[in-house]
Structure formats: structure tokens, C-alpha cells
Design a protein around this motif. Structure first.
Motif, PDB file in Angstrom:
ATOM      1  N   ARG A  85       0.819  -1.204   0.000  1.00 49.21           N
ATOM      2  CA  ARG A  85       0.000   0.000   0.000  1.00 49.21           C
ATOM      3  C   ARG A  85       0.857   1.260   0.000  1.00 49.21           C
ATOM      4  NH1 ARG A  85      -5.372  -0.931   1.200  1.00 49.21           N
ATOM      5  NH2 ARG A  85      -5.841  -3.050   1.849  1.00 49.21           N
ATOM      6  N   GLU A  86       0.224   2.323  -0.460  1.00 48.76           N
ATOM      7  CA  GLU A  86       0.804   3.657  -0.365  1.00 48.76           C
ATOM      8  C   GLU A  86      -0.178   4.532   0.389  1.00 48.76           C
ATOM      9  OE1 GLU A  86       2.751   5.535  -3.824  1.00 48.76           O
ATOM     10  OE2 GLU A  86       1.346   7.202  -3.506  1.00 48.76           O
ATOM     11  N   ARG A  87       0.318   5.233   1.393  1.00 56.49           N
ATOM     12  CA  ARG A  87      -0.545   6.053   2.238  1.00 56.49           C
ATOM     13  C   ARG A  87      -0.005   7.479   2.265  1.00 56.49           C
ATOM     14  NH1 ARG A  87      -0.178   3.167   6.347  1.00 56.49           N
ATOM     15  NH2 ARG A  87      -2.078   1.936   6.055  1.00 56.49           N
ATOM     16  N   THR A  88      -0.795   8.421   1.734  1.00 54.31           N
ATOM     17  CA  THR A  88      -0.421   9.831   1.727  1.00 54.31           C
ATOM     18  C   THR A  88      -1.291  10.572   2.732  1.00 54.31           C
ATOM     19  OG1 THR A  88       0.327   9.818  -0.562  1.00 54.31           O
ATOM     20  CG2 THR A  88      -0.321  11.940   0.356  1.00 54.31           C
ATOM     21  N   THR A  89      -0.654  11.375   3.573  1.00 51.48           N
ATOM     22  CA  THR A  89      -1.356  12.207   4.542  1.00 51.48           C
ATOM     23  C   THR A  89      -1.158  13.669   4.167  1.00 51.48           C
ATOM     24  OG1 THR A  89      -0.989  10.578   6.299  1.00 51.48           O
ATOM     25  CG2 THR A  89      -1.610  12.812   6.976  1.00 51.48           C
ATOM     26  N   ILE A  90      -2.258  14.355   3.890  1.00 49.02           N
ATOM     27  CA  ILE A  90      -2.227  15.788   3.580  1.00 49.02           C
ATOM     28  C   ILE A  90      -2.709  16.529   4.818  1.00 49.02           C
ATOM     29  CG2 ILE A  90      -3.114  17.611   2.079  1.00 49.02           C
ATOM     30  CD1 ILE A  90      -3.496  15.485  -0.094  1.00 49.02           C
ATOM     31  N   ARG A  91      -1.881  17.453   5.303  1.00 52.32           N
ATOM     32  CA  ARG A  91      -2.148  18.136   6.569  1.00 52.32           C
ATOM     33  C   ARG A  91      -2.662  19.546   6.306  1.00 52.32           C
ATOM     34  NH1 ARG A  91      -0.255  14.552  10.054  1.00 52.32           N
ATOM     35  NH2 ARG A  91       1.508  13.230   9.444  1.00 52.32           N
ATOM     36  N   LEU A  92      -3.783  19.874   6.953  1.00 55.13           N
ATOM     37  CA  LEU A  92      -4.433  21.168   6.802  1.00 55.13           C
ATOM     38  C   LEU A  92      -4.669  21.768   8.185  1.00 55.13           C
ATOM     39  CD1 LEU A  92      -7.250  19.950   4.367  1.00 55.13           C
ATOM     40  CD2 LEU A  92      -5.071  20.950   3.686  1.00 55.13           C
ATOM     41  N   VAL A 104      -6.073  11.240   5.081  1.00 53.21           N
ATOM     42  CA  VAL A 104      -5.298  10.055   4.716  1.00 53.21           C
ATOM     43  C   VAL A 104      -5.899   9.454   3.450  1.00 53.21           C
ATOM     44  CG1 VAL A 104      -4.493   7.789   5.447  1.00 53.21           C
ATOM     45  CG2 VAL A 104      -4.713   9.632   7.121  1.00 53.21           C
ATOM     46  N   LEU A 105      -5.078   9.374   2.391  1.00 49.61           N
ATOM     47  CA  LEU A 105      -5.474   8.789   1.114  1.00 49.61           C
ATOM     48  C   LEU A 105      -4.655   7.521   0.923  1.00 49.61           C
ATOM     49  CD1 LEU A 105      -5.452  12.076  -1.010  1.00 49.61           C
ATOM     50  CD2 LEU A 105      -7.406  11.025   0.170  1.00 49.61           C
ATOM     51  N   GLU A 106      -5.332   6.387   0.898  1.00 49.98           N
ATOM     52  CA  GLU A 106      -4.652   5.094   0.848  1.00 49.98           C
ATOM     53  C   GLU A 106      -4.943   4.413  -0.476  1.00 49.98           C
ATOM     54  OE1 GLU A 106      -3.885   2.290   4.463  1.00 49.98           O
ATOM     55  OE2 GLU A 106      -5.788   1.690   3.555  1.00 49.98           O
ATOM     56  N   THR A 107      -3.909   3.924  -1.135  1.00 45.24           N
ATOM     57  CA  THR A 107      -4.044   3.275  -2.436  1.00 45.24           C
ATOM     58  C   THR A 107      -3.257   1.977  -2.456  1.00 45.24           C
ATOM     59  OG1 THR A 107      -2.133   4.415  -3.400  1.00 45.24           O
ATOM     60  CG2 THR A 107      -4.267   5.516  -3.568  1.00 45.24           C
ATOM     61  N   VAL A 108      -3.569   1.158  -3.440  1.00 39.46           N
ATOM     62  CA  VAL A 108      -2.834  -0.075  -3.715  1.00 39.46           C
ATOM     63  C   VAL A 108      -2.248   0.050  -5.113  1.00 39.46           C
ATOM     64  CG1 VAL A 108      -3.005  -2.577  -4.032  1.00 39.46           C
ATOM     65  CG2 VAL A 108      -4.287  -1.458  -2.194  1.00 39.46           C
ATOM     66  N   ALA A 109      -0.997  -0.284  -5.277  1.00 42.53           N
ATOM     67  CA  ALA A 109      -0.325  -0.115  -6.564  1.00 42.53           C
ATOM     68  C   ALA A 109      -1.089  -0.815  -7.683  1.00 42.53           C
ATOM     69  CB  ALA A 109       1.102  -0.656  -6.482  1.00 42.53           C
ATOM     70  N   GLY A 110      -1.346  -0.061  -8.752  1.00 39.24           N
ATOM     71  CA  GLY A 110      -2.001  -0.610  -9.925  1.00 39.24           C
ATOM     72  C   GLY A 110      -3.501  -0.750  -9.820  1.00 39.24           C
ATOM     73  N   ALA A 111      -4.095  -0.360  -8.683  1.00 38.91           N
ATOM     74  CA  ALA A 111      -5.532  -0.540  -8.475  1.00 38.91           C
ATOM     75  C   ALA A 111      -6.265   0.783  -8.655  1.00 38.91           C
ATOM     76  CB  ALA A 111      -5.802  -1.095  -7.080  1.00 38.91           C
ATOM     77  N   ALA A 112      -7.436   0.730  -9.296  1.00 38.43           N
ATOM     78  CA  ALA A 112      -8.198   1.943  -9.581  1.00 38.43           C
ATOM     79  C   ALA A 112      -9.192   2.239  -8.467  1.00 38.43           C
ATOM     80  CB  ALA A 112      -8.913   1.809 -10.919  1.00 38.43           C
ATOM     81  N   PHE A 113      -8.718   2.198  -7.214  1.00 37.08           N
ATOM     82  CA  PHE A 113      -9.561   2.604  -6.100  1.00 37.08           C
ATOM     83  C   PHE A 113      -8.726   3.336  -5.063  1.00 37.08           C
ATOM     84  CE2 PHE A 113      -8.537  -1.933  -5.254  1.00 37.08           C
ATOM     85  CZ  PHE A 113      -7.834  -1.824  -4.061  1.00 37.08           C
ATOM     86  N   LEU A 114      -9.440   4.128  -4.264  1.00 37.90           N
ATOM     87  CA  LEU A 114      -8.833   4.982  -3.258  1.00 37.90           C
ATOM     88  C   LEU A 114      -9.665   4.866  -1.993  1.00 37.90           C
ATOM     89  CD1 LEU A 114      -7.138   7.558  -2.286  1.00 37.90           C
ATOM     90  CD2 LEU A 114      -8.967   8.907  -3.341  1.00 37.90           C
ATOM     91  N   ARG A 115      -8.996   4.792  -0.857  1.00 38.54           N
ATOM     92  CA  ARG A 115      -9.690   4.800   0.434  1.00 38.54           C
ATOM     93  C   ARG A 115      -9.259   6.023   1.217  1.00 38.54           C
ATOM     94  NH1 ARG A 115      -9.481   1.136   5.737  1.00 38.54           N
ATOM     95  NH2 ARG A 115     -11.708   1.044   6.237  1.00 38.54           N
ATOM     96  N   ALA A 116     -10.204   6.681   1.865  1.00 42.11           N
ATOM     97  CA  ALA A 116      -9.918   7.931   2.554  1.00 42.11           C
ATOM     98  C   ALA A 116     -10.508   7.929   3.955  1.00 42.11           C
ATOM     99  CB  ALA A 116     -10.471   9.115   1.762  1.00 42.11           C
ATOM    100  N   ARG A 117      -9.893   8.686   4.825  1.00 41.03           N
ATOM    101  CA  ARG A 117     -10.419   8.993   6.152  1.00 41.03           C
ATOM    102  C   ARG A 117      -9.760  10.282   6.614  1.00 41.03           C
ATOM    103  NH1 ARG A 117      -6.763   4.854   6.696  1.00 41.03           N
ATOM    104  NH2 ARG A 117      -5.101   5.109   8.246  1.00 41.03           N
ATOM    105  N   VAL A 118     -10.317  10.908   7.636  1.00 43.05           N
ATOM    106  CA  VAL A 118      -9.819  12.193   8.114  1.00 43.05           C
ATOM    107  C   VAL A 118      -9.659  12.137   9.628  1.00 43.05           C
ATOM    108  CG1 VAL A 118     -10.283  14.669   8.299  1.00 43.05           C
ATOM    109  CG2 VAL A 118     -10.912  13.433   6.208  1.00 43.05           C
TER     110      VAL A 118
END
Length: 697
Positions: A85-92, A104-118
Motif C-alpha cells: 500500500r501507499e498512504r499519503t497524509t495531507i495536513r491542513l 489520509v489517502l490510501e491506495t494499492v499499486a495498480g488498483a483503480a480505487f482509493l480509500r480515505a479517512r480524516v
């Protein structure tokens, strides 16, 4: 810390190539999520928050364009990767309230979906009373012409006995053009769907989509058992989507953040495909659901389950009634035998409002329930029991033995619904009670399967001190999920079925932990096909438990029909198999043999719908599964209308030279013809109320 990539007046913070999605920050620090070619004005702030004293900039039914969302400014981001997985955190941060938001934007390499939480943190010196928070926002959704006119909106209504009823409408039928240039503002309304109370899918599925005319689709899922809402509308000539957990206006949820405290939103997932429409999008969402859930051997084994309830014992099990069913189910090929509701009932006034202790009824099992469980094992099956863990009947001794704080309360009064009280699993006494019950059943009794039912809607929630009812419901459900996970940690071989009067709590907060989902309580075999066919929109096929209840008074066509609906999901077999004649029993056994042959492919297959998602009264319904080696299709014909044949488009097999083979029923007297050049399958079912399951490979 990763650097932003400048693009004119915007800087690109994050990109998801498979989704074609980017997070941008502008010169003021505002961050939005959208596609690369979309005007900045159409984007929505990455997080929208309403709080008491900090509402919206444009009042109406929409919960975007909030004062805090408008002020939240970028202050950094970072990306972490592991093997999967790749997990990007954007801070505001908001300079006025000093509220910090980590997206928090979480993805899986090569997959066309995104999971998010705040994650929200109060970094200020004063309490902040939250009233709504987005998990994910997305703006700038258009068709190929650059506007919303070619978009179609999709959503699913849900009800007891009538689950997964998908509907669609042109976006412009729901969000009409309002001549923004003449008024200087967008409209005040939007298209929205939400839950109500503790049945997360009692009204709608927490899933929706926008599609365009070229086969592109945006599909989303909110993962919450305790309140959710989505809205879509128009912003600057494009569509937007905003996904929420519970909020004050719809769920009586508010949450006060004291200085230094934090709050985590529910999670949500987003899928995008550029071609293939909803079929392709649901395939990607199926991948996400499989990646999300807790690993369990049941997801690969897919054992055949017999349950004594539906159209059979209906909550009235006894040793005398169960023994012949156990023998017949084992002979037919079942691998799990579940004793459903009533096994604890020794009360002359009925069990509904007396449940809670979960002790076996001596009057029902003169030799003890262990005699019956041992018989299940002796016939080669795993024993299972029904349980409704979150409720205590008003006449149960537990209603008086447990402390008042262990139950849902509002206004200091214990909540009662349909003769039951509701446990609050944040309380140690409530949890200790259920731990003792499950450890007795799964430990001392050797039960390997628990059907966890949930048959009341307790309303907005519970007030524990100063908390709002919606916050209490969210807290309880998070504790409930933690309890389920702990049960599986202690009993790793145990299988948990999630049931809510059928499919009324069919969400991926629950299904990330539970192994199966009951899809319906529907008892009419002719009404089940649209539910069975559309179930894979709500749950992975290998988690979708579909009832098949053949009976000795059924014709062979009726037996084949009810069995067909379960063969591309999880079989919940029922019916008086012990009373069948040899031909009827042979038909049941042959269907189970087919299922055991194809189930390894079901566990990895993607759903599709050759006739589109079914309508409730459709005469012809078709569901498909696209596996690695085979494609499976179930076709139902209901009623005498619409002729005896139907043409199905199976685009992914266009050009393939193949011969359809009939899997079920063996005595099929219709036809299945394949046109490779056009990718068309023509199926004839000469009699009404019949069905067939085909394999194409």
C-alpha cells in the motif's frame, strides 16, 4: 515530506495515475481533489466541516462550502509505502479555530480505487463542537463535453425483503440547471441519500455512482454502521460528490473536541474507470472490498451452509425436528449446519422479549443441545448457532442484572424497541457478558459458526453523559467491531455471519470483520432473483449468503429455480430435505456438487450484469461472474411475459470461440447459443419461472 509539483497557479501535491486523480493546492493554501484538466473553481475543499458557530458560506441543504472548509490551509504532506500500500497524509489547519485536519489517502499499486479517512485535532485553546465532517470530497466531474449534462446518477434503495434495488436517473433530472450566471450562486439543494438509525442499510445502500455516455464511471462506498450520507450536486458547471459519516442534521450526531482531543471519521472508498461502466467499476470495488477485509480461511473454502430457519423450522428447533434435517443435509453435501433462532426458548410467553442469556432450552433438547451438536459433527458438518448479541429482551434476567450504564439510554431513560433493550459495548459489563457467551459456545460447545443477527432499529443512538445520541451510536459500533475482531482473535477458525433482518446492516464496516452477509429474509422464491443478482453490488460474491429453500411440495423446476440463485454466491440451504423423493433430493445434491466444483473461481471472480442491474419486476434477470478461467452466468425467467428467449451481451468474451455448458439444472431443456463475433449469448427458457446456470470458457 514530499515536494509539491507546480502547475501554473496551482501545485500538485498527490496523484493517483489509475484514477486520473490529483490533489492540488492553490496560492491561498486551499487544497482540492479533482482531475488534471478541470477548472480550479469546480473543485471542493478537501475537507468540509461544520461546527457550532462555524456554519456554511451558502445556506441550504448542501454540506459543502463551509466556513471552516474554506479556511483550511495546506501545511504539509507526506507519503509512506510498504510492499502492498501507499498512504499519503495531507495536513491542513484552520487559523481561526486552530482545528487541524489530516486527510489520509490510501491506495494499492495498480488498483483503480482509493480509500480515505480524516483525523481532526483541536490544537486551539477552546472546545469545538463538530456537527458534520466529510470523509472525502471530489469536484470537477463532467462528461466528455465538459459538463454534467451527459452524466447518469445511480443509487440503491434497500428495505426488508427488498434489498439492493438499483435505480438511475439523468443527473439533470435530479440537479436541474439554475442559470447560475443570472444569480451569482449555485443552488441550495443537492441529491442526497443517507441512513437512519442503527440499520445502516435500512433505507439505502451506502454506495452510489455517476456514469457518463462513454462508459466512464465514478463509484463510491461509505464504510459506516453508525450513520452515513452522500450528496452530489453542481458546482461551477461540474458535478461534485461529498461523502460523510454521521452528522447532526440527519443522525443527531455532534462531537465536542476539547483542546488536544482528536476525532477520526469513518472511511470511504472511491473507484474510477474510464470504460466498462458500472460493471467495470463494481469489479474494482470488489477488489477493494477483498483487500479491506480481515483475512479468513472461509473466504477461500466457501463451505455449503444449511440453516434450519427459512421456510422450514422458522425459529422452532427441537431435537426431534433437527435430527432428520441434520442427516439429510449431510447426505446432500452441506458442510455447516446452523441451528437458527429459538434454540434458547423455554418460555411459555415466547422468546422474542426474553433473549439475552443464550442458554439452551431444556424442553427443546431433552438430551441436551450437545447431543444435537455432536450429531452435526457425526454427519461431517460444522455446527453453528444463531445469536443476536447486541440485544437483551425486556423480560430477560439480564435486563435487571446488568448495570443501567451497560444499555442504550436517552434522556436518562433506558431505550426500549420492539420488546428489547440494546447493549452499549463500550461498557465492560456488556462486553464481559458477550465474551462469556461466545467463549462458551465456540469453546466448550465447539460451535464453529455464529449467525449474528440484528433485528431492531434502536434509533439515533445513546447518550452517555453529555454525548449526542449519534456519537453514542458511533462509539458503540466501533466497540462492536472491536469485540468481533477480538472474538476472532481468540477463536480464529470461527466464522461470523453478519445479518440485520437480512440485509439491513450490509456495510463494509461490518463486512471488513464478518465473513458472510445475509442478503435477505425474502421467503418468496420468485422475488429473490433481483436481490440475489444485485447482491454483488453490496458485498463480494463469496460473502453474499443467498437462501435456497427447496421443498418437497415444489416441482423440479421450482427446486432448480431456488437453487440457481445461490450458486454464484454463498449457499444458505434450507428446506425439508428429509421429506423429498429421490428425484428431488438428487437435484439438490447435484446443485451442491456443481457449487463445490466452481467455488474456487467464485472467490476471485468479478461480477457483471449482462442485462444491466435488475429491476424489481423484471421478467428476465441475468447475473455473471468473470473468473480467471471461466465466465459464469445465471439467467432467470419470471412469468410468461417477454417471450421464451433473451439475448445477453458479454463484451469481454467477444471474439472467443466457445461452447456454453449447462451447469445447473442437469435436465435443462432450453438452449444457449453463442455468437462470438458479436459477443452475444442467446438463452431460451421454454417455461416460465425457470432458471439456468451456464459456464463459458
Amino acid at each position: 515530506m514530499t515536494a509539491a509539483v507546480a502547475t501554473g497557479e496551482r501545485a500538485r501535491l498527490w496523484s493517483h495515475p489509475e484514477l486520473g486523480l490529483h490533489a492540488f493546492v492553490d496560492a491561498s493554501g486551499s487544497v482540492g481533489l479533482g482531475t488534471s484538466d478541470q477548472d480550479w473553481a469546480a473543485l471542493v475543499p478537501l475537507v468540509e466541516v461544520t461546527a457550532t458557530g462555524h456554519g456554511r458560506l451558502w445556506s441550504g441543504e448542501r454540506f459543502i462550502e463551509t466556513a471552516i472548509g474554506d479556511r483550511l490551509a495546506y501545511r504539509g504532506h507526506e507519503t509512506a509505502k510498504d510492499a502492498h500500500r501507499e498512504r499519503t497524509t495531507i495536513r491542513l489547519a484552520d487559523p481561526v479555530t486552530e482545528l487541524a485536519a489530516d486527510v489520509v489517502l490510501e491506495t494499492v499499486a495498480g488498483a483503480a480505487f482509493l480509500r480515505a479517512r480524516v483525523r481532526l485535532v483541536n490544537e486551539g485553546g477552546a472546545p469545538l463542537r463538530l456537527e458534520s465532517v466529510t470523509t472525502l470530497t471530489l469536484g470537477g466531474i463532467t462528461d466528455a463535453d465538459g459538463g454534467p449534462e451527459g452524466l447518469t446518477l445511480h443509487w440503491a434503495d434497500n428495505d426488508w425483503l427488498a434489498e439492493c434495488r438499483w435505480r438511475k436517473a439523468a443527473f439533470r433530472e435530479q440537479v436541474v440547471p439554475l442559470s447560475r450566471s443570472a444569480h451569482g450562486h449555485e443552488g441550495r439543494g443537492c441529491f442526497e441519500r443517507s441512513s437512519q438509525g442503527s440499520w445502516s442499510t435500512g433505507r439505502h445502500l451506502p454506495v452510489g455512482a455517476l456514469t457518463d455516455r462513454d462508459g466512464g464511471a465514478w463509484l463510491w462506498q461509505i464504510e459506516s454502521s453508525a450513520g452515513w450520507r452522500f450528496e452530489t450536486g453542481e458546482r461551477e458547471g461540474a458535478a461534485y460528490v461529498a461523502l460523510f459519516g454521521p452528522d447532526d442534521a440527519h443522525h443527531q450526531w455532534h462531537h465536542t473536541l476539547a483542546p488536544g482531543e482528536e476525532f477520526h471519521t469513518v472511511s470511504a472508498a472511491l473507484v474510477r474507470v474510464e470504460e466498462g461502466g458500472l460493471d467495470a467499476a463494481f469489479g474494482r470495488l470488489t477488489d477493494h472490498r477483498r483487500a479491506l477485509r480481515r483475512d479468513h480461511p472461509d473466504h477461500r473454502a466457501l463451505p455449503v451452509i444449511y440453516n434450519d430457519y427459512m421456510n422450514t423450522l422458522m425459529g422452532d428447533p427441537t431435537t426431534e425436528k433437527l435430527m432428520p434435517l441434520i442427516e439429510a443435509a449431510g447426505a446432500a453435501g452441506a458442510e455447516v449446519f446452523v441451528i437458527d433462532a429459538g434454540w434458547y426458548d423455554d418460555d411459555a410467553q415466547g422468546w422474542w422479549d426474553a433473549v439475552g442469556a443464550w442458554e439452551p432450552a431444556r424442553g427443546r433438547f431433552p438430551g441436551g443441545i450437545k447431543e444435537v451438536l455432536d450429531a452435526v459433527r457425526a454427519h461431517g458438518m460444522t455446527p453453528g448457532l444463531w445469536l443476536e448479541p447486541e440485544v437483551v429482551g425486556v423480560r430477560s434476567p439480564l435486563a435487571r442484572a446488568l448495570p443501567p450504564e451497560a444499555f442504550f439510554r436517552r434522556g436518562g431513560i433506558r431505550v426500549t424497541e420492539h420488546g428489547r433493550h440494546h447493549l452499549d459495548l463500550r461498557h465492560p459489563a456488556a462486553r464481559a457478558h458477550l465474551d462469556a457467551v461466545v467463549d462458551r459456545l465456540a469453546g466448550a460447545w465447539g460451535v464453529g459458526y455464529l449467525k449474528l443477527d440484528y433485528n431492531i432499529n434502536i434509533g439515533p443512538g445513546t447518550e452517555n453523559g453529555a454525548e449526542s445520541p449519534g456519537a453514542g451510536l458511533l462509539g458503540h459500533h466501533r466497540a462492536h467491531l472491536d469485540w468481533m475482531a477480538a472474538v476472532l482473535d481468540r477463536h480464529p477458525g470461527l466464522v461470523l455471519e453478519n445479518c440485520g433482518s437480512g440485509g439491513l446492516r450490509m456495510d463494509y464496516a461490518q463486512l471488513a470483520v464478518a465473513q458472510l452477509q445475509s442478503t435477505s429474509d425474502q421467503q418468496d422464491l420468485l422475488r429473490y432473483p433481483p436481490i440475489a443478482a444485485a447482491a454483488a453490488t453490496a458485498v463480494t460474491p463469496e460473502q453474499a449468503a443467498v437462501w435456497a429453500y427447496p421443498q418437497p411440495h415444489h416441482t423440479l423446476d421450482e427446486i432448480a429455480f431456488t437453487l440457481a440463485g445461490a450458486l454464484l454466491g454463498r449457499i444458505h440451504l434450507s428446506g425439508f430435505l428429509d421429506r423429498m423423493n429421490p428425484d428431488q433430493f438428487a437435484l439438490v445434491r447435484s446443485a451442491l456438487d456443481v457449487y463445490k466444483d466452481i467455488r474456487p473461481e467464485i472467490a476471485e471472480a468479478h461480477p457483471f450484469w449482462p442485462l444491466g442491474l435488475p429491476g424489481w419486476d423484471d421478467a428476465w434477470i441475468a447475473q455473471g461472474l468473470r473468473g480467471r478461467e471461466s465466465t459464469f452466468v445465471t439467467v432467470w425467467r419470471r412469468g410468461p411475459a417477454d417471450g421464451a428467449s433473451r439475448e445477453l451481451t458479454i463484451a469481454h468474451l467477444r471474439g472467443a470461440q466457445l461452447q456454453p455448458s449447462v451447469l445447473h439444472p442437469a435436465a435443462f431443456d432450453g438452449t444457449a447459443r453463442w455468437n462470438a463475433a458479436e459477443g452475444k449469448l442467446t438463452v431460451s427458457l421454454p417455461r416460465p419461472d425457470t432458471a439456468v446456470v451456464l459456464r463459458l470458457r
